[in-house]
Design an enzyme around this catalytic site. Structure first.
Site, PDB file in Angstrom:
ATOM      1  N   THR A 125       0.828  -1.203   0.000  1.00  0.00           N
ATOM      2  CA  THR A 125       0.000   0.000   0.000  1.00  0.00           C
ATOM      3  C   THR A 125       0.863   1.253   0.000  1.00  0.00           C
ATOM      4  OG1 THR A 125      -1.442   1.319   1.441  1.00  0.00           O
ATOM      5  CG2 THR A 125      -0.129  -0.355   2.508  1.00  0.00           C
ATOM      6  N   TYR A 149      -1.098   0.175  10.654  1.00  0.00           N
ATOM      7  CA  TYR A 149      -1.471  -0.532   9.428  1.00  0.00           C
ATOM      8  C   TYR A 149      -0.324  -0.454   8.415  1.00  0.00           C
ATOM      9  CZ  TYR A 149      -3.372  -1.150   4.753  1.00  0.00           C
ATOM     10  OH  TYR A 149      -3.546  -1.546   3.459  1.00  0.00           O
TER      11      TYR A 149
END
Ligand code: UDP
Length: 339
Positions: A125, A149
């Protein structure tokens, strides 16, 4: 450049998290290109209805279930989508993210090593960059995530890099910008519980399921004051995974690159486009900024194109919104509302 329809990796391919949003679109693409595909998913957030491929209901926290799936299906490669992905939750309960993302991936890599499966394509990501120092963001931007995250995804990247050096793992880490859209026939799409993403939320307002869309801040340094993001069609993401896997299988080396369109749109531009496409008013209200939202995240990378020959086929954001609308207007309550 090779036509995208012709790129098909050698199967069988085991797709971890293949019943999730991005995974299910990748699975559909693999099947449409004739690649034998097996889904490995614990269905904690995925949907059985989103796939037609055989499903192993297993959990990456349970090494025996991974070993059994590898022994039974003998995949030539793994595509790994399974992960937790809510930034806010990762801040309040990071233990979940270290267990479900980092530890589960370590289990997977260990079982792959034991079974001599060497190739893995992995969902990373642009959250691994943290606050970008340069936008559009280059593929080699420094990685300094600002939330758990992003940090767990970066740990997963590091693990693969180290396993590659030491044990010969071949990997692709594909760093997504904002995944959006749905299959062109509206049969599969985005169904998160709870939904937090802009495009499905805007469509839920168009469908009358929500009264209005809350716009998180209009005082950013952008052309209309709202945040800019790079929305990439989920089928284009799928196509990049197939290309990355074919690249690894061809012995052409590991890949770490962005998957984005290079075009950024403000929150207000997305709402305006959705009004045009759906024909609904879509009331919007400006509210406080959401914590942790950078003003602008846009891909400035060319590596996916240069190395994988990948170009988004549905790069127009209106097509992305149109496809999301196609899915949600057919299945307004997502998969659970289907008979
Ligand atoms: N956003 C918004 N209202 C919402 C949800 C999102 O204004 O109800 C904004 C958010 O601040 C961000 C953009 O829309 O700038 C995309 O957010 P999303 O949650 O879809 O993806 P993210 O960028 O967090 O990965």
């Amino acid at each position: 450049m090779v036509d995208s329809q012709q790129v098909a990796p050698d199967g069988p391919v085991l797709v971890c998290g293949g019943a999730g949003y991005i995974g299910s679109h990748c699975v559909a693409l693999l099947e449409s290109r004739g690649v034998e595909t097996i889904v490995f998913d614990n269905l904690s957030t995925g949907h059985r209805e989103s796939i037609t491929a055989p499903l192993v209901e297993g959990d990456l926290k349970d090494r025996a279930s991974i070993a059994a799936a590898l022994a039974e299906h003998k995949p030539k490669a793994v595509i790994h989508f399974a992960a937790k992905c809510y930034v806010g939750e990762s801040v309040t309960d990071p233990a979940i993210y270290y267990r479900e993302n980092v530890h589960a991936t370590w289990n997977l890599l260990e079982e792959m090593r034991a079974a001599n499966v060497t190739d893995i394509v992995f969902s990373s990501t642009c959250a691994t960059y943290g606050e970008p120092t340069e936008v559009p963001i280059p593929d080699n931007h420094r990685q300094e995530p600002i939330n758990p995250y992003g940090r767990t995804k970066l740990h997963m990247e590091h693990m693969m890099r180290d396993y590659s050096r030491a044990y010969g793992l071949r990997y692709a880490a594909l760093r997504y910008f904002n995944a959006a859209g749905a299959s062109l026939d509206g049969s599969i799409g985005e169904d998160h519980q709870p939904e937090t993403h802009l495009i499905p939320l805007v469509i839920q307002v168009a469908l009358g399921q929500r009264e209005k869309i809350m716009v998180f801040g209009d005082d950013y340094e952008t052309r209309d004051g709202t945040c800019i993001r790079d929305y990439i069609h989920v089928n284009d993401l799928g196509d990049a995974h197939l290309r990355a896997l074919a690249h690894l299988q061809g012995g052409k080396g590991n890949v770490e690159c962005h998957l984005g369109t290079g075009n950024g749109f403000t929150v207000m531009e997305i709402i305006e486009a959705a009004r045009e496409i759906t024909g609904h008013a879509i009331p919007a209200e400006i509210v406080e900024r959401r914590e942790g939202d950078p003003a602008m995240l846009v891909s400035g990378g060319t590596k996916a194109h240069d190395v994988l020959g990948w170009t988004p086929q549905r790069g127009d954001v209106k097509d992305v919104i149109r496809d999301a609308w196609g899915f949600l207007s057919k299945s307004p309550d997502g998969y659970s509302g289907r008979s």
